[in-house]
Design a protein around this motif. Structure first.
Motif, PDB file in Angstrom:
ATOM      1  N   GLN A   1      26.369   1.524 -37.175  1.00  0.00           N
ATOM      2  CA  GLN A   1      26.120   0.871 -38.466  1.00  0.00           C
ATOM      3  C   GLN A   1      27.302  -0.011 -38.873  1.00  0.00           C
ATOM      4  O   GLN A   1      27.108  -1.107 -39.403  1.00  0.00           O
ATOM      5  CB  GLN A   1      25.844   1.913 -39.558  1.00  0.00           C
ATOM      6  N   GLU A   2      28.526   0.437 -38.618  1.00  0.00           N
ATOM      7  CA  GLU A   2      29.703  -0.365 -38.944  1.00  0.00           C
ATOM      8  C   GLU A   2      29.733  -1.646 -38.110  1.00  0.00           C
ATOM      9  O   GLU A   2      30.044  -2.726 -38.617  1.00  0.00           O
ATOM     10  CB  GLU A   2      30.979   0.451 -38.743  1.00  0.00           C
ATOM     11  N   PHE A   3      29.401  -1.547 -36.816  1.00  0.00           N
ATOM     12  CA  PHE A   3      29.326  -2.732 -35.961  1.00  0.00           C
ATOM     13  C   PHE A   3      28.292  -3.717 -36.506  1.00  0.00           C
ATOM     14  O   PHE A   3      28.540  -4.916 -36.608  1.00  0.00           O
ATOM     15  CB  PHE A   3      28.989  -2.325 -34.519  1.00  0.00           C
ATOM     16  N   ARG A   4      27.135  -3.189 -36.884  1.00  0.00           N
ATOM     17  CA  ARG A   4      26.068  -4.044 -37.407  1.00  0.00           C
ATOM     18  C   ARG A   4      26.478  -4.693 -38.723  1.00  0.00           C
ATOM     19  O   ARG A   4      26.168  -5.863 -38.960  1.00  0.00           O
ATOM     20  CB  ARG A   4      24.788  -3.227 -37.563  1.00  0.00           C
ATOM     21  N   SER A   5      27.164  -3.969 -39.573  1.00  0.00           N
ATOM     22  CA  SER A   5      27.637  -4.529 -40.842  1.00  0.00           C
ATOM     23  C   SER A   5      28.608  -5.680 -40.599  1.00  0.00           C
ATOM     24  O   SER A   5      28.556  -6.701 -41.299  1.00  0.00           O
ATOM     25  CB  SER A   5      28.307  -3.448 -41.693  1.00  0.00           C
TER      26      SER A   5
ATOM     27  N   GLY B   1      20.960  -9.672 -44.059  1.00  0.00           N
ATOM     28  CA  GLY B   1      21.276  -8.896 -42.866  1.00  0.00           C
ATOM     29  C   GLY B   1      20.169  -8.987 -41.841  1.00  0.00           C
ATOM     30  O   GLY B   1      19.022  -9.317 -42.156  1.00  0.00           O
ATOM     31  N   LEU B   2      20.539  -8.715 -40.604  1.00  0.00           N
ATOM     32  CA  LEU B   2      19.576  -8.710 -39.504  1.00  0.00           C
ATOM     33  C   LEU B   2      18.770  -7.421 -39.545  1.00  0.00           C
ATOM     34  O   LEU B   2      19.117  -6.470 -40.249  1.00  0.00           O
ATOM     35  CB  LEU B   2      20.312  -8.838 -38.170  1.00  0.00           C
ATOM     36  N   SER B   3      17.706  -7.370 -38.766  1.00  0.00           N
ATOM     37  CA  SER B   3      16.862  -6.173 -38.688  1.00  0.00           C
ATOM     38  C   SER B   3      17.187  -5.421 -37.401  1.00  0.00           C
ATOM     39  O   SER B   3      17.368  -6.039 -36.346  1.00  0.00           O
ATOM     40  CB  SER B   3      15.384  -6.562 -38.689  1.00  0.00           C
ATOM     41  N   TYR B   4      17.239  -4.114 -37.525  1.00  0.00           N
ATOM     42  CA  TYR B   4      17.603  -3.267 -36.389  1.00  0.00           C
ATOM     43  C   TYR B   4      16.719  -2.018 -36.356  1.00  0.00           C
ATOM     44  O   TYR B   4      16.276  -1.531 -37.398  1.00  0.00           O
ATOM     45  CB  TYR B   4      19.052  -2.780 -36.518  1.00  0.00           C
TER      46      TYR B   4
ATOM     47  N   PHE C   1      21.647   0.530 -25.469  1.00  0.00           N
ATOM     48  CA  PHE C   1      20.587  -0.347 -25.976  1.00  0.00           C
ATOM     49  C   PHE C   1      20.628  -0.488 -27.501  1.00  0.00           C
ATOM     50  O   PHE C   1      20.047  -1.416 -28.052  1.00  0.00           O
ATOM     51  CB  PHE C   1      19.219   0.131 -25.509  1.00  0.00           C
ATOM     52  N   ASN C   2      21.325   0.414 -28.207  1.00  0.00           N
ATOM     53  CA  ASN C   2      21.506   0.249 -29.648  1.00  0.00           C
ATOM     54  C   ASN C   2      22.298  -1.011 -29.973  1.00  0.00           C
ATOM     55  O   ASN C   2      22.258  -1.498 -31.089  1.00  0.00           O
ATOM     56  CB  ASN C   2      22.213   1.472 -30.233  1.00  0.00           C
ATOM     57  N   MET C   3      23.033  -1.511 -28.998  1.00  0.00           N
ATOM     58  CA  MET C   3      23.826  -2.731 -29.177  1.00  0.00           C
ATOM     59  C   MET C   3      23.100  -3.972 -28.667  1.00  0.00           C
ATOM     60  O   MET C   3      23.673  -5.066 -28.636  1.00  0.00           O
ATOM     61  CB  MET C   3      25.172  -2.598 -28.463  1.00  0.00           C
ATOM     62  N   ALA C   4      21.842  -3.845 -28.268  1.00  0.00           N
ATOM     63  CA  ALA C   4      21.064  -4.997 -27.792  1.00  0.00           C
ATOM     64  C   ALA C   4      20.908  -5.999 -28.932  1.00  0.00           C
ATOM     65  O   ALA C   4      20.664  -5.622 -30.085  1.00  0.00           O
ATOM     66  CB  ALA C   4      19.699  -4.545 -27.294  1.00  0.00           C
ATOM     67  N   TYR C   5      21.071  -7.267 -28.592  1.00  0.00           N
ATOM     68  CA  TYR C   5      21.005  -8.297 -29.623  1.00  0.00           C
ATOM     69  C   TYR C   5      20.185  -9.483 -29.144  1.00  0.00           C
ATOM     70  O   TYR C   5      20.032  -9.726 -27.956  1.00  0.00           O
ATOM     71  CB  TYR C   5      22.408  -8.743 -30.041  1.00  0.00           C
ATOM     72  N   HIS C   6      19.655 -10.205 -30.134  1.00  0.00           N
ATOM     73  CA  HIS C   6      18.910 -11.425 -29.848  1.00  0.00           C
ATOM     74  C   HIS C   6      19.885 -12.554 -29.552  1.00  0.00           C
ATOM     75  O   HIS C   6      20.935 -12.662 -30.196  1.00  0.00           O
ATOM     76  CB  HIS C   6      18.054 -11.832 -31.048  1.00  0.00           C
TER      77      HIS C   6
ATOM     78  N   LEU D   1      12.920  -7.952 -34.612  1.00  0.00           N
ATOM     79  CA  LEU D   1      12.449  -9.026 -35.499  1.00  0.00           C
ATOM     80  C   LEU D   1      12.363  -8.493 -36.924  1.00  0.00           C
ATOM     81  O   LEU D   1      12.070  -7.308 -37.136  1.00  0.00           O
ATOM     82  CB  LEU D   1      11.076  -9.523 -35.038  1.00  0.00           C
ATOM     83  N   PRO D   2      12.550  -9.350 -37.925  1.00  0.00           N
ATOM     84  CA  PRO D   2      12.506  -8.892 -39.312  1.00  0.00           C
ATOM     85  C   PRO D   2      11.161  -8.288 -39.703  1.00  0.00           C
ATOM     86  O   PRO D   2      11.094  -7.461 -40.588  1.00  0.00           O
ATOM     87  CB  PRO D   2      12.779 -10.151 -40.126  1.00  0.00           C
TER      88      PRO D   2
END
Length: 188
Positions: free
Chosen positions: A13-17, A40-43, A148-153, A183-184
């Motif tokens: 969550q901190e990485f995503r923030s 924010g992005l969607s995860y 895979f939790n770190m997978a990004y577009h 995707l959102p």
């Protein structure tokens, strides 16, 4: 972020923030007009079950020469196919090719472009990316942390004007990977 979250979920969550703040500051691929409304992005929710530390099988030097990746714009991107990893996904083990920039002999990270059964429905249709850290086991063998939790577009998911490598055929997974960026409009 809740205080009762486990340390792994808190770290994700901190990485995503930090990534969301980077985008909000106009340092990502978003058009300036989109920034005021960006929240924010969607995860997918962090799930440690989608994290694997697996051996990296480097290709022999002559076999890891240039590899041409196609892109969303029709251009090509040349990288070195550095090796392969076997990932024990719920539907069975799958082999993924890993890439590095040309000439990088001892990478700290490898690039893993992939598609899965969520592509085009819950995640970006052209696929997602992983920048996976490389380490060593106690015998000196190479390990890759495939999280895979770190997978990004790729940036091309957010607008025109970006050239993004497409996953090669061998990195198309037949199963669903509900981890990482989504995707959102995708369900949680």
């Amino acid at each position: 972020m809740t205080s009762n979250a486990d340390p792994y979920s808190q770290a994700v969550q901190e990485f995503r923030s930090r990534k969301d703040a980077h985008f909000k500051a106009g340092q990502g691929p978003l058009e300036p007009a989109a920034l005021p409304d960006f929240t924010g992005l969607s995860y997918f929710a962090p799930d440690p079950a989608w994290t694997f530390t697996v051996p990296l099988e480097p290709l022999p030097q002559d076999a890891s020469a240039e590899f041409i990746l196609q892109t969303n714009t029709g251009e090509t991107r040349t990288m070195a196919r550095y090796g392969r990893v076997q990932v024990p996904l719920p539907g069975g083990e799958h082999s993924l090719s890993v890439f590095t920039p040309l000439g990088e002999e001892a990478p700290a990270r490898v690039f893993i472009p992939f598609r899965d059964a969520t592509s085009g429905q819950e995640t970006y249709g052209a696929g997602r990316y992983l920048d996976a850290p490389v380490g060593r086991d106690s015998d000196g063998g190479l390990l890759v942390n495939v999280d895979f939790n770190m997978a990004y577009h790729p940036y091309c998911a957010y607008g025109d004007g970006w050239t993004c490598p497409l996953p090669p055929r061998e990195n198309v997974l037949p199963e669903v990977v509900r981890a990482g960026e989504k995707l959102p409009t995708a369900p949680a």
